[in-house]
Enzyme design. Structure first.
Site, PDB file in Angstrom:
ATOM      1  N   PHE A   8       0.844  -1.197   0.000  1.00  0.00           N
ATOM      2  CA  PHE A   8       0.000   0.000   0.000  1.00  0.00           C
ATOM      3  C   PHE A   8       0.874   1.240   0.000  1.00  0.00           C
ATOM      4  CE2 PHE A   8      -2.329   3.325   2.416  1.00  0.00           C
ATOM      5  CZ  PHE A   8      -3.393   3.500   1.547  1.00  0.00           C
ATOM      6  N   GLY A   9       0.665   2.097  -0.989  1.00  0.00           N
ATOM      7  CA  GLY A   9       1.402   3.345  -1.084  1.00  0.00           C
ATOM      8  C   GLY A   9       0.488   4.540  -0.848  1.00  0.00           C
ATOM      9  N   TYR A  10       0.943   5.485  -0.052  1.00  0.00           N
ATOM     10  CA  TYR A  10       0.131   6.666   0.263  1.00  0.00           C
ATOM     11  C   TYR A  10       0.877   7.969  -0.015  1.00  0.00           C
ATOM     12  CZ  TYR A  10       2.998   6.381   4.479  1.00  0.00           C
ATOM     13  OH  TYR A  10       4.069   6.293   5.347  1.00  0.00           O
ATOM     14  N   GLY A  11       2.110   7.863  -0.494  1.00  0.00           N
ATOM     15  CA  GLY A  11       2.896   9.034  -0.864  1.00  0.00           C
ATOM     16  C   GLY A  11       3.326   8.917  -2.315  1.00  0.00           C
ATOM     17  N   SER A  12       4.628   8.969  -2.564  1.00  0.00           N
ATOM     18  CA  SER A  12       5.109   8.917  -3.947  1.00  0.00           C
ATOM     19  C   SER A  12       4.854   7.572  -4.614  1.00  0.00           C
ATOM     20  CB  SER A  12       6.604   9.240  -4.001  1.00  0.00           C
ATOM     21  OG  SER A  12       7.361   8.284  -3.270  1.00  0.00           O
ATOM     22  N   GLU A  87      13.029   3.490   0.911  1.00  0.00           N
ATOM     23  CA  GLU A  87      12.393   4.037   2.111  1.00  0.00           C
ATOM     24  C   GLU A  87      13.316   4.004   3.326  1.00  0.00           C
ATOM     25  OE1 GLU A  87       9.599   5.414   1.660  1.00  0.00           O
ATOM     26  OE2 GLU A  87       8.949   4.541  -0.243  1.00  0.00           O
TER      27      GLU A  87
END
Length: 199
Positions: A8-12, A87
């Protein structure tokens, strides 16, 4: 039994996953809010002059929309090695319950790998008034480009998904108002168009 692995990605990661995946779809995590509280000294800032990027902070009842990616088992080790490096500036892996847009009626339960920066990492900046965050963003640039590009591309990606996020949108509005002449350092990546989230 086949086990699905979701990231799950919530930024770039929403607009630039840069890893191999089998499926992408909007989804959300509950009880977490996206905030520009993490310092970036390796992507959108430099040591001594960090930019600000997003992490997740606990907020009861909050719903944070992002993009979920299903990764094949054969690709998982390579993908996680690449993401661990990407990250490395304060983020750690954790597992979170994930709801996909298509799961809202069926109630299907999924789990996703999420990279989150917690307050105990050395680059954590914590909360600040939005004007102060905007000023820091405007002044910051790192190896991955300008900090303002990061904010505006995140805001554009969320808007394209019909995903509401007051913190991101208010910051983007402040930045646009303060610096009308800023151009993004690179054009948007061309990739699969994300499906729209329900309003």
């Amino acid at each position: 039994m086949h086990h699905e692995t979701w990231i799950f990605g919530y930024g770039s990661l929403i607009w630039r996953p840069a890893f191999r995946f089998e499926q992408m779809a909007p989804g959300y995590v509950v009880g977490w809010a996206r905030r520009f509280w993490q310092g970036s000294t390796d992507h959108r800032g430099v040591p001594g002059a960090p930019g600000r990027v997003v992490t997740l902070v606990p907020e009861p009842g909050a719903r944070c929309w992002g993009m979920a990616y299903r990764v094949a088992e054969s690709d998982l080790d390579e993908v996680l090695r690449a993401l661990d490096h990407r990250e490395k500036g304060g983020y750690a892996r954790c597992d979170m319950p994930l709801t996909m847009a298509g799961d809202m009626e069926s109630g299907a339960a999924r789990t996703a790998i999420v990279y989150m920066a917690t307050p105990d990492n050395p680059d954590y900046l914590g909360p600040a008034p939005l004007p102060a965050i905007a000023a820091q963003v405007l002044a910051s640039r790192g190896p991955s480009g300008s900090n303002i590009e990061y904010v505006l591309r995140l805001a554009d990606a969320l808007a394209a998904m019909n995903a509401d996020d007051a913190h991101v949108f208010e910051l983007a509005s402040l930045l646009r108002a303060q610096d009308r002449g800023v151009s993004r350092s690179s054009p948007p990546d061309r990739g699969p168009e994300p499906a729209l989230c329900p309003r």
